[in-house]
Design an enzyme around this catalytic site. Structure first.
Site, PDB file in Angstrom:
ATOM      1  N   GLU A  82     -27.054  17.906 -13.550  1.00  0.00           N
ATOM      2  CA  GLU A  82     -27.047  16.550 -14.111  1.00  0.00           C
ATOM      3  C   GLU A  82     -27.406  16.302 -15.687  1.00  0.00           C
ATOM      4  O   GLU A  82     -28.325  17.108 -16.082  1.00  0.00           O
ATOM      5  CB  GLU A  82     -27.961  15.565 -13.229  1.00  0.00           C
ATOM      6  CG  GLU A  82     -28.386  14.245 -13.884  1.00  0.00           C
ATOM      7  CD  GLU A  82     -27.027  13.434 -14.055  1.00  0.00           C
ATOM      8  OE1 GLU A  82     -26.034  13.138 -13.062  1.00  0.00           O
ATOM      9  OE2 GLU A  82     -26.787  12.719 -15.203  1.00  0.00           O
ATOM     10  N   GLY A  88     -25.363  14.462 -10.848  1.00  0.00           N
ATOM     11  CA  GLY A  88     -26.450  13.945  -9.893  1.00  0.00           C
ATOM     12  C   GLY A  88     -26.471  12.501  -9.570  1.00  0.00           C
ATOM     13  O   GLY A  88     -27.365  11.916  -9.413  1.00  0.00           O
ATOM     14  N   LEU A 138      -3.520   2.250   4.772  1.00  0.00           N
ATOM     15  CA  LEU A 138      -4.246   0.980   4.719  1.00  0.00           C
ATOM     16  C   LEU A 138      -5.705   1.396   5.016  1.00  0.00           C
ATOM     17  O   LEU A 138      -6.221   1.997   6.064  1.00  0.00           O
ATOM     18  CB  LEU A 138      -3.786   0.001   6.121  1.00  0.00           C
ATOM     19  CG  LEU A 138      -4.711  -1.331   6.059  1.00  0.00           C
ATOM     20  CD1 LEU A 138      -4.266  -2.155   4.968  1.00  0.00           C
ATOM     21  CD2 LEU A 138      -4.128  -1.797   7.563  1.00  0.00           C
ATOM     22  N   GLY A 139      -6.679   0.875   4.180  1.00  0.00           N
ATOM     23  CA  GLY A 139      -8.274   1.186   4.129  1.00  0.00           C
ATOM     24  C   GLY A 139      -8.826   1.747   2.907  1.00  0.00           C
ATOM     25  O   GLY A 139      -9.770   1.887   2.582  1.00  0.00           O
ATOM     26  N   ASP A 193     -12.622  -1.771  -7.429  1.00  0.00           N
ATOM     27  CA  ASP A 193     -13.141  -0.851  -8.404  1.00  0.00           C
ATOM     28  C   ASP A 193     -12.310  -0.752  -9.672  1.00  0.00           C
ATOM     29  O   ASP A 193     -12.792  -0.211 -10.595  1.00  0.00           O
ATOM     30  CB  ASP A 193     -12.843   0.731  -7.682  1.00  0.00           C
ATOM     31  CG  ASP A 193     -13.929   1.001  -6.579  1.00  0.00           C
ATOM     32  OD1 ASP A 193     -14.965   0.414  -6.442  1.00  0.00           O
ATOM     33  OD2 ASP A 193     -13.997   2.277  -6.270  1.00  0.00           O
ATOM     34  N   GLY A 198       4.070   0.364  -5.193  1.00  0.00           N
ATOM     35  CA  GLY A 198       4.441  -0.864  -5.934  1.00  0.00           C
ATOM     36  C   GLY A 198       4.060  -0.741  -7.489  1.00  0.00           C
ATOM     37  O   GLY A 198       3.274  -0.115  -7.833  1.00  0.00           O
ATOM     38  N   HIS A 236     -43.451  -3.930  15.052  1.00  0.00           N
ATOM     39  CA  HIS A 236     -44.229  -2.942  15.052  1.00  0.00           C
ATOM     40  C   HIS A 236     -43.801  -1.905  16.423  1.00  0.00           C
ATOM     41  O   HIS A 236     -43.723  -2.519  17.352  1.00  0.00           O
ATOM     42  CB  HIS A 236     -45.789  -3.132  15.101  1.00  0.00           C
ATOM     43  CG  HIS A 236     -46.716  -1.643  15.169  1.00  0.00           C
ATOM     44  ND1 HIS A 236     -46.842  -1.113  14.095  1.00  0.00           N
ATOM     45  CD2 HIS A 236     -47.261  -1.282  16.177  1.00  0.00           C
ATOM     46  CE1 HIS A 236     -47.610  -0.062  14.516  1.00  0.00           C
ATOM     47  NE2 HIS A 236     -47.868  -0.185  15.785  1.00  0.00           N
ATOM     48  N   GLU A 283       0.978  -1.243  -0.077  1.00  0.00           N
ATOM     49  CA  GLU A 283       0.056  -0.095   0.039  1.00  0.00           C
ATOM     50  C   GLU A 283       0.691   1.310  -0.019  1.00  0.00           C
ATOM     51  O   GLU A 283       1.626   1.430   0.775  1.00  0.00           O
ATOM     52  CB  GLU A 283      -0.785  -0.138   1.193  1.00  0.00           C
ATOM     53  CG  GLU A 283      -1.630   1.157   1.495  1.00  0.00           C
ATOM     54  CD  GLU A 283      -2.553   1.642   0.295  1.00  0.00           C
ATOM     55  OE1 GLU A 283      -3.235   0.830  -0.362  1.00  0.00           O
ATOM     56  OE2 GLU A 283      -2.423   2.796   0.055  1.00  0.00           O
TER      57      GLU A 283
HETATM   58  P1  NAI Z   1     -22.045   8.185 -10.709  1.00  0.00           P
HETATM   59  O1  NAI Z   1     -21.595   7.335 -11.785  1.00  0.00           O
HETATM   60  O2  NAI Z   1     -22.854   7.785  -9.594  1.00  0.00           O
HETATM   61  O3  NAI Z   1     -22.608   9.684 -11.135  1.00  0.00           O
HETATM   62  C1  NAI Z   1     -21.908  10.643 -11.889  1.00  0.00           C
HETATM   63  C2  NAI Z   1     -23.075  11.397 -12.465  1.00  0.00           C
HETATM   64  O4  NAI Z   1     -22.688  12.502 -13.282  1.00  0.00           O
HETATM   65  C3  NAI Z   1     -23.968  10.723 -13.569  1.00  0.00           C
HETATM   66  O5  NAI Z   1     -25.268  10.787 -13.138  1.00  0.00           O
HETATM   67  C4  NAI Z   1     -23.536  11.240 -14.809  1.00  0.00           C
HETATM   68  O6  NAI Z   1     -24.851  11.260 -15.884  1.00  0.00           O
HETATM   69  C5  NAI Z   1     -23.277  12.733 -14.506  1.00  0.00           C
HETATM   70  N1  NAI Z   1     -22.223  13.324 -15.420  1.00  0.00           N
HETATM   71  C6  NAI Z   1     -21.317  12.738 -16.014  1.00  0.00           C
HETATM   72  N2  NAI Z   1     -20.810  13.909 -16.913  1.00  0.00           N
HETATM   73  C7  NAI Z   1     -21.505  14.814 -16.751  1.00  0.00           C
HETATM   74  C8  NAI Z   1     -21.750  16.344 -17.098  1.00  0.00           C
HETATM   75  N3  NAI Z   1     -20.624  16.623 -18.055  1.00  0.00           N
HETATM   76  N4  NAI Z   1     -22.304  17.285 -16.998  1.00  0.00           N
HETATM   77  C9  NAI Z   1     -23.383  16.811 -15.910  1.00  0.00           C
HETATM   78  N5  NAI Z   1     -23.476  15.469 -15.513  1.00  0.00           N
HETATM   79  C10 NAI Z   1     -22.463  14.590 -15.637  1.00  0.00           C
HETATM   80  O7  NAI Z   1     -20.605   8.536  -9.954  1.00  0.00           O
HETATM   81  P2  NAI Z   1     -20.101   9.383  -8.727  1.00  0.00           P
HETATM   82  O8  NAI Z   1     -21.421   9.814  -8.112  1.00  0.00           O
HETATM   83  O9  NAI Z   1     -19.146  10.279  -9.144  1.00  0.00           O
HETATM   84  O10 NAI Z   1     -19.620   8.146  -7.864  1.00  0.00           O
HETATM   85  C11 NAI Z   1     -18.729   7.332  -8.162  1.00  0.00           C
HETATM   86  C12 NAI Z   1     -18.849   5.879  -7.620  1.00  0.00           C
HETATM   87  O11 NAI Z   1     -18.837   5.940  -6.412  1.00  0.00           O
HETATM   88  C13 NAI Z   1     -20.148   5.461  -7.953  1.00  0.00           C
HETATM   89  O12 NAI Z   1     -19.845   3.920  -8.654  1.00  0.00           O
HETATM   90  C14 NAI Z   1     -20.937   5.125  -6.640  1.00  0.00           C
HETATM   91  O13 NAI Z   1     -21.640   3.839  -6.642  1.00  0.00           O
HETATM   92  C15 NAI Z   1     -19.810   5.208  -5.763  1.00  0.00           C
HETATM   93  N6  NAI Z   1     -20.409   5.712  -4.648  1.00  0.00           N
HETATM   94  C16 NAI Z   1     -21.072   4.896  -3.575  1.00  0.00           C
HETATM   95  C17 NAI Z   1     -21.324   5.421  -2.489  1.00  0.00           C
HETATM   96  C18 NAI Z   1     -22.635   4.681  -1.677  1.00  0.00           C
HETATM   97  O14 NAI Z   1     -22.688   3.579  -2.012  1.00  0.00           O
HETATM   98  N7  NAI Z   1     -23.268   5.421  -0.603  1.00  0.00           N
HETATM   99  C19 NAI Z   1     -21.090   7.002  -1.990  1.00  0.00           C
HETATM  100  C20 NAI Z   1     -20.181   7.608  -3.064  1.00  0.00           C
HETATM  101  C21 NAI Z   1     -19.803   7.093  -4.040  1.00  0.00           C
END
Ligand code: NAI
Length: 462
Positions: free
Chosen positions: A203, A181, A44-45, A307, A120, A439, A40
């Protein structure tokens, strides 16, 4: 003495990257009696612990407390929100991260894992160099994760930040534009709004959280608008310029939005550049490392997890991948990880939780043989107590099992465990309807939805 090029350390597994995927793999492999080196370069994490899940959820908890305080008087608890002390919020956040980091370091130290600090790089498909140190693995596991990405020409600096910088802001912005969004976008929009900022989410697609059911997106948009968050969907970003006092964000339709901060949340890209993957013969596709369902790359004995592997980018997918690969290498023939059965929770207010197929995907798979049912949280006692709105949506195969569960409302993330069991165990609504739900809990809403689909609704309006 660490081994050098002349006298390499040899292990059953050398794992590159100590995030969720890498460390889970190391711990499971060590449990199974395999010799492991875990490399790493940072902490770590990884992302989850230091720049992702944990620190953001700490912020979201502080945000929830702020909102509760703001609304306390409306339920007879007289309180005044005097302000947000960002330093204290950050020290609370860092306290949580620090304790978990210490715990994790302890776990790894007490397992028979050789932890190697440093960057690495693959020398070939069996060998990793960390500075002068050479580690040889009978198997290599690539677990180098992901990082925020930006848009072409949009430089991350100053007032233009990604989630990495947004977690360590020293000053609260008054006006924020959130670009994207998706999951990160709506979680941060939620935090900033709770902390008192004026927030605009931009978005490109026609709805927020486009990976979720459309009705969930619509409910979230309504809830955000109620919270005075401006939502601009179908809005394409054109450019941003920043000066001393702010940042101007321009959209393709010519609109300009003035803000103090632009948070870029347009997705996360893989971390694979300059690590020697391609030179070692490993196929890399736009930076990601494709694998088969057993997480094998195209090169024998080289695996990839988390990822870095195309698909959902979630810490718990990384854990599952890591465990899977350790067991696979140990010869246990584990069941492959199926992305459609991975639960997803988005921790904005209101929360979103889902598992399995959306209605659209179910129809693509089963044609007309799909039924849906929406149970409104308005009929749930605990939801009324919490003052939340939302629903539980079930997707089932006609006369068959429930194949998808989608929820929105305060704290619905806590319901994902049962939803996951239902979908993963291919339960029929009748199976769930026979289980008694306590409930008053919001968990009853899940029970009620299944009662209704099983043809015996209780607290459900037609
Ligand atoms: P995402 O893929 O969820 O959302 C990115 C958004 O940006 C999409 O809706 C896309 O249409 C929009 N976008 C792209 N280009 C754009 C533009 N030029 N103008 C306007 N909108 C645009 O990616 P995000 O939110 O960055 O998250 C990355 C990853 O991290 C995701 O896979 C997510 O699942 C993960 N993650 C998970 C969390 C959780 O499980 N609670 C919390 C944070 C992240």
């Amino acid at each position: 003495m660490p081994a050098t090029a002349d006298a390499p350390d040899t292990y059953d597994l050398v794992i590159l990257g100590g995030g969720s995927g890498g460390y889970a793999c190391a711990l499971r492999a060590a449990q199974l009696g395999l010799s492991v080196a875990l490399v790493e370069r940072d902490k770590l994490g990884g992302t989850c612990l230091h720049r992702g899940c944990i620190p953001t959820k700490a912020l979201l908890h502080a945000a929830e407390v702020a909102d509760e305080t703001r609304h306390a008087a409306s339920i007879g608890v007289n309180a005044v929100l005097e302000g947000i002390d960002l330093d204290k919020v950050l020290s609370y956040q860092q306290g949580v991260v620090g304790r978990l980091h210490k715990g994790l370091q302890g776990l790894v130290a007490s397992a028979a894992i050789t932890y190697v600090e440093g960057g690495g790089r693959l020398v070939d498909a069996q060998t990793v160099a960390v500075g002068d140190r050479i580690l040889t693995g009978r198997h290599l596991v690539l677990a180098t994760g992901s990082q925020p990405r930006s848009l072409p020409g949009l430089e991350i600096s100053g007032r233009i930040v990604t989630s990495d910088q947004a977690l360590g802001l020293t000053e609260l912005p008054e006006r924020v534009v959130v670009l994207g969004g998706g999951v990160i976008g709506v979680e941060f929009a939620s935090v900033f709004a709770s902390f008192g900022a004026q927030v605009t989410v931009v978005e490109a697609l026609d709805r927020l959280v486009p990976a979720e059911e459309p009705s969930i997106s619509a409910q979230l948009t309504r809830a955000f608008r109620k919270r005075k968050i401006t939502v601009r969907t179908g809005a394409r970003f054109s450019g941003a310029t920043q000066g001393e006092d702010g940042v101007s964000v321009t959209l393709e339709d010519g609109t300009t939005i003035e803000a103090d901060l632009l948070l870029v949340a347009v997705g996360r890209g893989p971390v694979s550049e300059g690590l020697g993957y391609e030179q070692a013969g490993i196929v890399v596709d736009r930076g990601f490392v494709p694998t088969d369902e057993r997480l094998r790359t195209n090169v024998e004995n080289v695996y990839a997890v988390g990822d870095l592997v195309p698909g959902l980018q979630l810490a718990h997918r990384g854990f599952a991948h890591g465990i899977f690969v350790a067991e696979q290498i140990a010869g246990l023939s584990p069941t492959p990880v199926d992305d459609t059965l991975i639960p997803k929770v988005t921790y904005c207010d209101p929360e979103i939780a889902s598992v399995g197929l959306t209605e659209e995907r179910a129809r693509a798979a089963y044609g007309d043989e799909v039924q849906t049912y929406d149970y409104n949280l308005g009929g749930n006692g605990k939801s009324q107590i919490l003052g939340t709105q939302g629903f539980v949506r079930l997707v089932r195969r006609t006369d068959g099992p429930v194949v998808g569960i989608h929820m929105i409302g305060a704290r619905v993330g806590e319901q994902i465990g049962e939803a996951q069991l239902i979908v993963s165990w291919e339960a029929h609504p009748e199976d769930v309807a026979s289980l008694i739900h306590a409930h008053p809990t919001q968990n009853e809403a899940l029970g009620e939805a299944h009662l209704a689909l099983a043809g015996k609704p209780l607290h459900a309006h037609a």
